[in-house]
Design an enzyme around this catalytic site. Sequence first.
Site: not given
Ligand code: FAD
Ligand code: DHB
Length: 395
Positions: A72, A201, A293, A297, A385
């Site tokens: 994009h 947005y 979100p 980021k 962004y």
């Molecule tokens: P997580 O993905 O949370 O992974 C942590 C892992 O550890 C999980 O699999 C969990 O099951 C495991 N775990 C937890 N506790 C334990 C334990 N005690 N023992 C063993 N394993 C354990 N970010 C973006 O950059 N762009 C976006 O567009 C965006 N949109 C989002 C939309 C939504 C609806 C949500 C909920 C989040 C969004 N995010 C976005 C944020 C992004 O999803 C998170 O920042 C990302 O998942 C972080 O990755 P991580 O590996 O640090 O943590």
């Molecule tokens: C999506 C999620 C976001 O938080 C964002 O800023 C843009 C896109 C997505 O899930 O597609």
Amino acid sequence: MRTQVGIVGAGPAGLLLSHLLHLQGIESIVVESRSREYVEKRLRAGILEHGTVEVLREAGLADRLNREGLPHEGISLRFDEEDHRIPITELTGRMVTVYGQHEVVKDIIAVRLAADGQLEFEVTDTKLHDLTTDRPRITYTNAEGRAEEIECDVVAGCDGFHGVSRQSIPANHLNIYDHVYESAWLGILAQTPPSHEELIYTHHDRGFALHSMRSPERTRLYVEVDRTEKLENWSDRRIWDELHTRLALKEGFDLNEGPILDRGITQNRSFVAEPMRYGRLFLAGDSAHIVPPTGAKGLNLAVADVRILARALDAFFSLKKSELMDTYSQDCLKRVWRAEHFSWFMTSMLFSFRGADPFQKELQKAQLRYTATSEAAAKSLAENYAGMPFEWSDR
Ligand code: FAD
Ligand code: DHB
């Protein structure tokens, strides 16, 4: 069991770290509380920054991303029923890619398993020990109910916001910054083609709305709801009606509807725990920081952290140098705080916050108009962004 790096959590941070370490000849074991199927289906982020795509490509993880990711070059800011395009690529020379987080997770798991990587799913009762010694340990119960212990040189806490890693650090060793908002996101995935070629947005008096996508056949949509809102209060009809209202344009906007395949509510929260290190435990990703979100980021910060951690661990294991481990936290936090600010800024500009006072509402409108009409303001948004370049944060 004995390994060099014990990794807690098989989200994007833990999985990517295990792969980057493998490329550097460093052994790791990943323990994950959920099943493989669960983490491969968990619907979350969708926007990969320019630099995140570069990291995945350089690590040989981008075969499917190159084929299926949707590049994009701009986004729309929609307010007062009008669109204002922010031409991200024209302003920055960089772009973002729409590719689901669970697809990234699936791709890395496949590559790790093909290389005989050790991933332990469905573990329970994970505990960290001896973190301030040079032989930290992880204990857990494996999927068959057997008690296990991993002795390692380093533990990477990649277990997300609710994980055990950050909680294993004594409270007096952490500075916590925590900001909770009045609002939350209700998100859906719908089986219908996107209604616009780019993300939209939207700021509306009734609340924020976001039009995003996952593929040419699937649309991802979000509406702002109250922090205490319950999913059961939102029928399919109510969700679509709210989206039609908030995404309306003066000249008309056709929002495609379709069966809702997935839905969920996510809180808006800003959180940082620093330093991101305690002895031989290194926190990465959501275990150390959370952003609302709105700036897309969270996943990108997780990738940026493990990129820095993998380098620090390479210097430690191959050259016996610990300087990069010592600066790990400060090296990450520069980007983390930039993203904290940007995500807060986007949320403050776009969300309606039920009950916000009239002064705040006028400030929001002033900021929206400024971003839509000033190239300097649009460029600042675009730069953040698309993601600050690594040369910026590595400085
Ligand atoms: P997580 O993905 O949370 O992974 C942590 C892992 O550890 C999980 O699999 C969990 O099951 C495991 N775990 C937890 N506790 C334990 C334990 N005690 N023992 C063993 N394993 C354990 N970010 C973006 O950059 N762009 C976006 O567009 C965006 N949109 C989002 C939309 C939504 C609806 C949500 C909920 C989040 C969004 N995010 C976005 C944020 C992004 O999803 C998170 O920042 C990302 O998942 C972080 O990755 P991580 O590996 O640090 O943590
Ligand atoms: C999506 C999620 C976001 O938080 C964002 O800023 C843009 C896109 C997505 O899930 O597609």
